[in-house]
Design an enzyme around this catalytic site. Structure first.
Site, short mmCIF file in Angstrom:
data_model
loop_
_atom_site.label_atom_id
_atom_site.label_comp_id
_atom_site.label_asym_id
_atom_site.label_seq_id
_atom_site.Cartn_x
_atom_site.Cartn_y
_atom_site.Cartn_z
N LYS A 262 0.85 -1.19 0.00
CA LYS A 262 0.00 0.00 0.00
C LYS A 262 0.88 1.24 0.00
O LYS A 262 1.66 1.45 0.92
CB LYS A 262 -0.91 0.01 1.24
CG LYS A 262 -1.62 1.36 1.49
CD LYS A 262 -2.54 1.33 2.72
CE LYS A 262 -3.09 2.73 3.04
NZ LYS A 262 -3.96 2.75 4.24
N ASP A 267 -2.38 10.38 3.40
CA ASP A 267 -3.78 10.02 3.63
C ASP A 267 -4.46 11.06 4.50
O ASP A 267 -4.34 11.04 5.72
CB ASP A 267 -3.84 8.63 4.30
CG ASP A 267 -5.28 8.17 4.55
OD1 ASP A 267 -6.21 8.80 4.00
OD2 ASP A 267 -5.46 7.18 5.29
N LYS A 274 -9.79 13.28 7.98
CA LYS A 274 -9.27 12.95 9.31
C LYS A 274 -9.16 14.23 10.14
O LYS A 274 -9.00 15.32 9.59
CB LYS A 274 -7.86 12.35 9.17
CG LYS A 274 -7.81 10.94 8.63
CD LYS A 274 -6.37 10.44 8.58
CE LYS A 274 -6.27 9.05 8.00
NZ LYS A 274 -6.95 8.01 8.82
N ASP A 285 1.85 6.51 5.36
CA ASP A 285 0.83 5.56 4.91
C ASP A 285 1.26 4.82 3.63
O ASP A 285 0.50 4.04 3.07
CB ASP A 285 -0.50 6.30 4.70
CG ASP A 285 -1.71 5.41 4.93
OD1 ASP A 285 -1.57 4.36 5.59
OD2 ASP A 285 -2.80 5.77 4.44
N ASP A 344 -11.98 7.31 3.82
CA ASP A 344 -10.76 7.09 4.60
C ASP A 344 -10.37 5.61 4.66
O ASP A 344 -9.28 5.27 5.10
CB ASP A 344 -10.94 7.66 6.02
CG ASP A 344 -9.62 7.85 6.75
OD1 ASP A 344 -8.56 7.76 6.09
OD2 ASP A 344 -9.67 8.10 7.96
N GLU A 346 -9.30 3.83 2.36
CA GLU A 346 -8.83 3.89 0.97
C GLU A 346 -7.79 2.83 0.63
O GLU A 346 -7.64 2.45 -0.52
CB GLU A 346 -8.25 5.29 0.69
CG GLU A 346 -6.79 5.51 1.09
CD GLU A 346 -6.52 5.40 2.60
OE1 GLU A 346 -7.50 5.51 3.36
OE2 GLU A 346 -5.36 5.20 2.98
N ARG A 348 -7.58 -0.37 1.17
CA ARG A 348 -8.13 -1.60 0.59
C ARG A 348 -8.57 -1.37 -0.85
O ARG A 348 -8.53 -2.29 -1.68
CB ARG A 348 -9.27 -2.12 1.47
CG ARG A 348 -10.42 -1.15 1.62
CD ARG A 348 -11.29 -1.44 2.85
NE ARG A 348 -10.69 -0.96 4.09
CZ ARG A 348 -11.25 -1.07 5.29
NH1 ARG A 348 -12.43 -1.67 5.43
NH2 ARG A 348 -10.64 -0.61 6.36
N1 BES Z 1 -3.98 4.76 6.93
C1 BES Z 1 -5.07 4.55 7.78
C2 BES Z 1 -4.78 3.59 8.93
C3 BES Z 1 -3.83 4.08 9.98
C4 BES Z 1 -4.28 4.73 11.09
C5 BES Z 1 -2.47 3.82 9.86
C6 BES Z 1 -3.41 5.16 12.06
C7 BES Z 1 -1.59 4.24 10.84
C8 BES Z 1 -2.06 4.90 11.95
C9 BES Z 1 -6.23 3.99 6.97
O1 BES Z 1 -6.31 4.43 5.65
C10 BES Z 1 -7.48 4.44 7.64
O2 BES Z 1 -7.74 5.60 7.66
N2 BES Z 1 -8.23 3.48 8.19
C11 BES Z 1 -9.42 3.78 8.89
C12 BES Z 1 -10.45 2.76 8.47
C13 BES Z 1 -11.85 3.11 8.88
C14 BES Z 1 -12.33 4.33 8.12
C15 BES Z 1 -12.74 1.93 8.59
C16 BES Z 1 -9.12 3.68 10.38
O3 BES Z 1 -8.31 2.85 10.78
O4 BES Z 1 -9.69 4.46 11.12
ZN ZN Z 2 -4.57 4.98 4.78
MN MN Z 3 -7.37 6.23 5.45
#
Ligand code: BES
Ligand code: ZN
Ligand code: MN
Length: 497
Positions: A262, A267, A274, A285, A344, A346, A348
């Site tokens: 990824k 992000d 966010k 990310d 967010d 994204e 996947r």
């Molecule tokens: N890149 C983030 C995950 C992340 C969060 C990595 C904190 C490192 C530290 C990912 O794209 C994301 O935002 N995931 C969301 C998913 C949710 C919207 C289902 C998350 O983990 O909140």
């Molecule tokens: Zn992300």
């Molecule tokens: Mn995200």
């Protein structure tokens, strides 16, 4: 920093490290030095808590009987417990000590403790690797650093019986360090410098090592129907990219291993924005893609006898007038449709199209994918272990064992039909998020599993908690390059055996 191996060192300067086994038992060099110093080493041990535990150090200033000005007693434990990883820890600890003490030169006398299963050459090479890995710094953008906080160490000399063999072992390990450093650089770079095209350019540089690198832009990906990846990138001024890196070091015709990463270069969350606090962390990310590029660097650098292809999807997830909306339905390269509930989630969306491309175009024997995919994996496992999701127990075990060897620790997490159901959508084949916050890492893995074809062995490794860290014996604070050494060890243990 120079690292050299010699059979003996007559007049060590600066820092001199000698080994002490469990229960304060000095090994050859330490015993000789203790004698020359009139028992000063023994007295120093008795005046402290130093007992020779692995990684324990005790510095003695300017003892008699040596040209060195700082003698560092280095615990190696009972010998039996000394592994390649703990030997690296010794090297890292000694490098940290020497720099903290403002030394320019470090000499380490490697004596083999009784019961040690490593050979002297291997032990010496691992100590050197640990020192090298710990010496990493990302200081490209510091113009005003005070001299007293800059690292001072210029040379490390490892004294070992059979120095030539140690040097040879180290030439291979040096390639591991190069790959780790490449990944740490990529992950540390700020997002105005490292964006999809510039990251692709850095991957392209692997061509020099014999890797065949191909970069696909948005036009090519549109033709392929990669609607999910392109949807994530559509709010960005930076063009999305996919990079394919191919290393053919194995037998001709042998199906490749696919590594997938990824690469969300930044992000913001997109329209599902966010919060501001800590958003700067989302520069890393792209840690999964960074690990894949670094792993390819290692495999090519040490000319691994294996066929491995790295695939990274590089995008920037931005809010914009043209950004995708919550509620949009996108069509993936596999033909399956996805209702984007949360922009967010994204990672996947990027990965599913890269996975389909890898399988349709290269029919890999197995797929190992790395991503900073969910905050939920940090809630579950903290920063100690990455989450492993895998449809194949043999593969899961091999990955877990390889990770344990190098210190990239994993914990297997569950998959199952009940979790998969969370992704059902009212208007498309699936939604990109599960119900609420429950089982967030698992539902993300279930999403990815829907894109695995032919029951191909597949592993998803969620590195959101491990890509960046507070530092350990061989890793400075910051980018860890988690995954690079895991892949290298996995390839050595399985494909090269
Ligand atoms: N890149 C983030 C995950 C992340 C969060 C990595 C904190 C490192 C530290 C990912 O794209 C994301 O935002 N995931 C969301 C998913 C949710 C919207 C289902 C998350 O983990 O909140
Ligand atoms: Zn992300
Ligand atoms: Mn995200």
């Amino acid at each position: 920093m120079q690292i050299a191996f010699v059979d003996s060192a007559a007049k060590p300067q600066g820092c001199l490290a000698v080994f002490v086994a469990a229960d304060k038992k000095p090994l050859a060099a330490a015993a000789a030095l203790d004698k020359a110093a009139g028992g000063a080493l023994k007295r120093a041990m008795d005046a402290s808590r130093f007992v020779g535990k692995p990684g324990q150090t005790l510095a003695i200033m300017a003892p008699q009987g040596t040209t060195a000005t700082r003698v560092v007693l280095t615990g190696v434990g009972d010998g039996k417990g000394l592994t390649t990883r703990s030997a690296e820890g010794l090297g890292g600890a000694l490098l940290g000590d020497a720099n903290a003490a403002g030394q320019t030169s470090l000499t380490v006398v490697v004596d083999l403790p009784a019961g040690c299963t490593l050979g002297a050459a291997d032990l010496a090479a691992r100590v050197a690797l640990g020192a090298r890995l710990r010496s990493y710094r990302f200081d490209r953008y510091r113009t005003k650093e005070k001299p007293e906080v800059k690292p001072t160490l210029k040379s490390v000399t490892i004294v070992v019986a059979g120095a030539a063999a140690a040097k040879k072992a180290f030439t291979v390990l040096e390639q591991v360090a190069e790959g780790v450093f490449l990944t740490r650089d990529l992950v540390s770079e700020p997002p105005n410098v490292l964006y999809p095209a510039s990251m692709a350019a850095r991957a392209r540089a692997l061509t020099k090592l014999g890797v065949k690198v191909e970069v696909l832009g948005e036009a090519a990906m549109t033709k392929l129907g990669m609607g999910a990846l392109l949807g994530v990138g559509q709010g960005s001024r930076r063009e999305s990219q996919m990079v394919v890196m191919r290393w053919d070091g194995g037998k001709r015709g042998q199906k490749p291993l696919a590594l997938i990463g990824k690469g969300v270069c930044f992000d913001t969350g997109g329209i599902s924005l966010k919060p501001a606090g800590g958003m700067e962390d989302m520069k890393w990310d792209m840690g999964g893609a960074g690990a894949v590029i670094g792993a390819m660097r290692v495999l090519a650098g040490r000319k691994a006898k294996a066929n491995v292809i790295g695939f990274v999807g590089l995008v920037e997830n931005m809010p914009d007038g043209n950004a995708q909306r919550p509620g949009d339905v996108v069509t993936t390269m596999s033909g399956q449709t996805v209702e984007v509930i949360n922009t967010d989630a994204e990672g996947r969306l990027v990965l599913c199209d890269v996975m389909t491309y890898a399988q349709e175009k290269h029919d890999p024997a197995a797929m190992i994918e790395f991503s900073t995919l969910t905050g939920a994996i940090i809630v579950a496992l903290g920063h100690e272990r990455a989450g492993l999701f895998c449809n194949n127990t043999a593969l899961a075990t091999q990955l877990r064992d390889a990770g344990a060897t190098v210190g990239d620790k994993l914990w297997r997490m569950p998959l199952g039909a009940a979790y998969d159901k969370l992704l059902d959508s009212e208007i498309a084949d699936m939604r990109n998020v599960g119900g609420g916050r429950d089982a967030g890492s698992i539902s993300a893995a279930q999403f990815l599993q829907r894109f695995v074809t032919n029951e191909r062995p597949w592993a998803h490794i969620d590195i959101a908690g491990t890509a960046w860290g507070k530092g350990d014996d061989v890793t400075p604070k910051g980018a860890t390059a988690y995954g690079v050494r895991l892949v290298d060890q996995f390839v050595a243990d399985t494909l090269e055996k």
